[in-house]
Design a protein around this motif. Structure first.
Motif, PDB file in Angstrom:
ATOM      1  N   CYS A 174       0.831  -1.211   0.000  1.00  0.00           N
ATOM      2  CA  CYS A 174       0.000   0.000   0.000  1.00  0.00           C
ATOM      3  C   CYS A 174       0.861   1.254   0.000  1.00  0.00           C
ATOM      4  CB  CYS A 174      -0.924  -0.008   1.218  1.00  0.00           C
ATOM      5  SG  CYS A 174      -2.238  -1.259   1.130  1.00  0.00           S
ATOM      6  N   SER A 175       1.958   1.226   0.763  1.00  0.00           N
ATOM      7  CA  SER A 175       2.856   2.387   0.800  1.00  0.00           C
ATOM      8  C   SER A 175       3.459   2.635  -0.570  1.00  0.00           C
ATOM      9  CB  SER A 175       3.968   2.157   1.833  1.00  0.00           C
ATOM     10  OG  SER A 175       3.426   2.003   3.119  1.00  0.00           O
ATOM     11  N   ALA A 176       3.836   1.542  -1.260  1.00  0.00           N
ATOM     12  CA  ALA A 176       4.463   1.696  -2.578  1.00  0.00           C
ATOM     13  C   ALA A 176       3.505   2.307  -3.573  1.00  0.00           C
ATOM     14  CB  ALA A 176       4.949   0.326  -3.065  1.00  0.00           C
TER      15      ALA A 176
ATOM     16  N   TYR B 234      14.581  10.255  -2.469  1.00  0.00           N
ATOM     17  CA  TYR B 234      14.475   8.813  -2.244  1.00  0.00           C
ATOM     18  C   TYR B 234      13.699   8.545  -0.965  1.00  0.00           C
ATOM     19  CZ  TYR B 234      15.956   4.051  -1.013  1.00  0.00           C
ATOM     20  OH  TYR B 234      15.980   2.727  -0.656  1.00  0.00           O
ATOM     21  N   GLY B 235      12.822   7.547  -1.001  1.00  0.00           N
ATOM     22  CA  GLY B 235      12.087   7.129   0.183  1.00  0.00           C
ATOM     23  C   GLY B 235      11.860   5.635   0.160  1.00  0.00           C
ATOM     24  N   GLY B 236      11.927   5.011   1.335  1.00  0.00           N
ATOM     25  CA  GLY B 236      11.736   3.573   1.384  1.00  0.00           C
ATOM     26  C   GLY B 236      11.270   3.112   2.743  1.00  0.00           C
ATOM     27  N   VAL B 237      10.666   1.927   2.773  1.00  0.00           N
ATOM     28  CA  VAL B 237      10.227   1.307   4.011  1.00  0.00           C
ATOM     29  C   VAL B 237      10.506  -0.186   3.898  1.00  0.00           C
ATOM     30  CG1 VAL B 237       7.868   1.029   3.161  1.00  0.00           C
ATOM     31  CG2 VAL B 237       8.285   0.987   5.624  1.00  0.00           C
ATOM     32  N   ALA B 238      10.904  -0.808   5.011  1.00  0.00           N
ATOM     33  CA  ALA B 238      11.247  -2.228   4.994  1.00  0.00           C
ATOM     34  C   ALA B 238      10.781  -2.890   6.283  1.00  0.00           C
ATOM     35  CB  ALA B 238      12.753  -2.419   4.817  1.00  0.00           C
ATOM     36  N   TYR B 239      10.397  -4.146   6.151  1.00  0.00           N
ATOM     37  CA  TYR B 239      10.022  -4.978   7.298  1.00  0.00           C
ATOM     38  C   TYR B 239      10.861  -6.236   7.252  1.00  0.00           C
ATOM     39  CZ  TYR B 239       7.479  -8.435  10.046  1.00  0.00           C
ATOM     40  OH  TYR B 239       7.148  -9.417  10.945  1.00  0.00           O
TER      41      TYR B 239
ATOM     42  N   LEU C  36      11.146   3.990 -11.460  1.00  0.00           N
ATOM     43  CA  LEU C  36      11.753   4.497 -10.238  1.00  0.00           C
ATOM     44  C   LEU C  36      11.101   3.937  -8.979  1.00  0.00           C
ATOM     45  CD1 LEU C  36      12.301   8.235 -11.231  1.00  0.00           C
ATOM     46  CD2 LEU C  36      13.915   6.337 -11.323  1.00  0.00           C
ATOM     47  N   LEU C  37      10.347   2.876  -9.116  1.00  0.00           N
ATOM     48  CA  LEU C  37       9.671   2.249  -7.984  1.00  0.00           C
ATOM     49  C   LEU C  37      10.052   0.776  -7.926  1.00  0.00           C
ATOM     50  CD1 LEU C  37       7.554   2.405  -5.680  1.00  0.00           C
ATOM     51  CD2 LEU C  37       5.828   1.824  -7.389  1.00  0.00           C
ATOM     52  N   GLN C  38      10.397   0.288  -6.731  1.00  0.00           N
ATOM     53  CA  GLN C  38      10.828  -1.099  -6.582  1.00  0.00           C
ATOM     54  C   GLN C  38      10.199  -1.714  -5.340  1.00  0.00           C
ATOM     55  OE1 GLN C  38      15.107  -2.463  -7.051  1.00  0.00           O
ATOM     56  NE2 GLN C  38      14.909  -2.688  -4.829  1.00  0.00           N
ATOM     57  N   VAL C  39       9.700  -2.927  -5.483  1.00  0.00           N
ATOM     58  CA  VAL C  39       9.179  -3.725  -4.372  1.00  0.00           C
ATOM     59  C   VAL C  39       9.929  -5.049  -4.386  1.00  0.00           C
ATOM     60  CG1 VAL C  39       7.157  -4.815  -3.343  1.00  0.00           C
ATOM     61  CG2 VAL C  39       6.909  -2.654  -4.570  1.00  0.00           C
ATOM     62  N   GLN C  40      10.439  -5.454  -3.214  1.00  0.00           N
ATOM     63  CA  GLN C  40      11.263  -6.658  -3.151  1.00  0.00           C
ATOM     64  C   GLN C  40      10.918  -7.481  -1.919  1.00  0.00           C
ATOM     65  OE1 GLN C  40      15.783  -6.930  -2.187  1.00  0.00           O
ATOM     66  NE2 GLN C  40      15.688  -6.815  -4.435  1.00  0.00           N
TER      67      GLN C  40
ATOM     68  N   THR D  94      10.626  -5.083   1.249  1.00  0.00           N
ATOM     69  CA  THR D  94      11.006  -3.686   1.103  1.00  0.00           C
ATOM     70  C   THR D  94      10.248  -3.044  -0.058  1.00  0.00           C
ATOM     71  OG1 THR D  94      12.840  -4.117  -0.433  1.00  0.00           O
ATOM     72  CG2 THR D  94      13.341  -4.205   1.924  1.00  0.00           C
ATOM     73  N   ALA D  95      10.076  -1.731   0.054  1.00  0.00           N
ATOM     74  CA  ALA D  95       9.513  -0.939  -1.039  1.00  0.00           C
ATOM     75  C   ALA D  95      10.201   0.412  -1.017  1.00  0.00           C
ATOM     76  CB  ALA D  95       8.002  -0.762  -0.874  1.00  0.00           C
ATOM     77  N   ASN D  96      10.692   0.863  -2.154  1.00  0.00           N
ATOM     78  CA  ASN D  96      11.338   2.182  -2.219  1.00  0.00           C
ATOM     79  C   ASN D  96      11.057   2.832  -3.547  1.00  0.00           C
ATOM     80  OD1 ASN D  96      13.656   1.431  -4.118  1.00  0.00           O
ATOM     81  ND2 ASN D  96      13.993  -0.017  -2.437  1.00  0.00           N
ATOM     82  N   ALA D  97      11.155   4.143  -3.552  1.00  0.00           N
ATOM     83  CA  ALA D  97      10.843   4.915  -4.761  1.00  0.00           C
ATOM     84  C   ALA D  97      11.725   6.143  -4.815  1.00  0.00           C
ATOM     85  CB  ALA D  97       9.373   5.329  -4.765  1.00  0.00           C
ATOM     86  N   GLN D  98      11.973   6.618  -6.034  1.00  0.00           N
ATOM     87  CA  GLN D  98      12.679   7.869  -6.276  1.00  0.00           C
ATOM     88  C   GLN D  98      11.730   8.816  -6.994  1.00  0.00           C
ATOM     89  OE1 GLN D  98      16.556   7.386  -8.138  1.00  0.00           O
ATOM     90  NE2 GLN D  98      16.829   5.386  -7.189  1.00  0.00           N
ATOM     91  N   PHE D  99      11.799  10.079  -6.606  1.00  0.00           N
ATOM     92  CA  PHE D  99      10.892  11.082  -7.186  1.00  0.00           C
ATOM     93  C   PHE D  99      11.696  12.168  -7.889  1.00  0.00           C
ATOM     94  CE2 PHE D  99       9.156   9.487  -3.167  1.00  0.00           C
ATOM     95  CZ  PHE D  99       8.046   8.832  -3.632  1.00  0.00           C
TER      96      PHE D  99
END
Length: 402
Positions: A14-16, A36-41, A366-370, A397-402
């Motif tokens: 959902c965050s991605a 750059y922004g990212g969140v990981a669990y 520019l968006l990645q989910v792993q 993990t999910a991160n994106a560049q804007f």
């Protein structure tokens, strides 16, 4: 119970997707500056690498954590000069071992320079702050490791087929835990290399390298204190062989001599190096393999260094233009050199095995989910007091560049 396990993945996805509409129309992959922004669990069922025959800290082996990261990335080429800057800050929070919560840092500045058609090189510096691994550190104490690195190198192509290169790098390691402060050190490495450049694109070179390590805090051993300063000299051949259009071989192998006289003679020498092979046939698969043998310092009062021998294999499957899957397996055997002879000192060794599987999805450039899973195990050494352990972990993990 099922809902609690699915919740981290749902939050990440959902965050991605919530970030996608926020990308400005003009922010593309080729822009110089990106936010750059990212969140990981993550969850690890043996976070502190507790041996199987020992009780867990706080009667708890596993733990979960969240990491939130933000920063700026700059990458711009001015004529023949390329400037890259990275500034990322992160915050990691654990569910149980809250004393391990920490603020991470990743700061980098690099300049790839070129003068005319014959002179080129790199200059850069970096600062990284992360939680040090607990593989050989039995404690619940937070142990942040801060690494400062600076380097400079230059190459002169004085002939169409010949190039000479010189470089220097300084790495400074510092540890937060008071019980680990004597592992603080500075390593200065200088290199001189001569390369032959074949028309096929392959290269063959000879590298001379000198490393000097300094430990500012003496190591306490009973009523005494010892200094672990060391020097290391290497003479190796560097080969990059483009065997076929789909096979590449990279090797750096030769002779290494190390002197660390804090205990006993402290001298060792022999063959050391690493060989990497990449095979990328036509299609969606890429295969990699590596073997190595090297000498590494070890922060211990019992042994002065290890001789590490290992091998790894990996494969990447580009399932679609946006989805890739990676599988890797690594085995490394560590033979320890005792600082002095004692009962059992002729049988000091252990081995670490690691396997991992991860899938990466790029819904937009520019968006990645792993997501990934990993397994690690160690066969311990009774003499050294390093027990056998097993660990299973999962990360999302999910991160994106804007």
């Amino acid at each position: 119970m099922l809902n609690s396990r699915v919740r981290p993945l749902a939050l990440l996805i959902c965050s991605a997707f919530a970030a996608i509409p926020a990308v400005p129309a003009g922010a593309g992959p080729n822009d110089a500056l990106h936010v750059y922004g990212g969140v990981a669990y993550g969850h690890d069922d043996n976070l502190l690498r507790v041996p199987e025959d020992q009780p867990a800290f706080d009667n708890t082996r596993g733990d979960s954590w969240w990491t939130r990261e933000a920063g700026l990335i700059f990458d711009k080429t001015y004529s023949r000069q390329r400037i890259t800057l990275v500034a990322k800050l992160s915050k990691t929070s654990f569910d149980h071992f809250k004393q391990l919560d920490y603020d991470g840092k990743d700061l980098q500045a690099n300049w790839n320079w070129q003068l005319g058609n014959h002179l080129e090189g790199k200059i850069g510096t970096s600062l990284e702050q992360v939680l040090a691994p607990y593989t050989d550190f039995a404690s619940t104490e937070r142990n942040l490791r801060r690494t400062r690195s600076s380097y400079a190198e230059g190459a002169w192509r004085f002939h169409s087929a010949w190039r000479v290169r010189a470089g220097f790098q300084r790495d400074k390691y510092s540890y937060e835990a008071l019980s680990n402060r004597y592992n603080n050190r500075t390593e200065d490495a200088s290199e001189l290399e001569l390369d032959y450049l074949a028309r096929s694109g392959s290269t063959v070179g000879l590298v001379a390298r000198h490393v000097k390590g300094k430990y500012p805090v003496p190591r306490p051993v009973g009523p005494f204190a010892f200094n672990d300063n060391f020097t290391q000299d290497e003479l190796k051949a560097r080969v990059r062989w483009l065997a076929t259009g789909s096979t590449t071989l990279d090797a750096l192998v030769g002779y290494t001599r190390r002197n660390q006289p804090s205990f006993g003679e402290g001298r060792t020498s022999g063959f050391a190096g690493k060989i990497n092979a990449t095979y990328q046939p036509r299609g969606k698969m890429t295969y990699t393999a590596a073997v190595w043998r090297d000498f590494a310092p070890l922060e211990s009062t019992v042994v002065s260094y290890t001789q590490n021998t290992g091998a790894s294999v990996g494969a990447q499957w580009d399932a679609t233009a946006k989805i890739s899957v990676n599988a890797d397996a690594t085995y490394e055997r560590r033979n320890y050199n005792p600082r002095r002879d004692f009962a059992g000192s002729d049988n000091l060794r252990d081995a670490i095995r690691t396997t991992s599987l991860r899938a990466t999805w790029h819904p937009r450039p520019l968006l990645q989910v792993q997501g990934g899973v990993a397994h690690q195990s160690r066969s311990g050494s009774v003499v050294l007091g390093t027990g056998s352990f097993k660990s299973n972990s999962v990360t999302l993990t999910a991160n994106a560049q804007f």
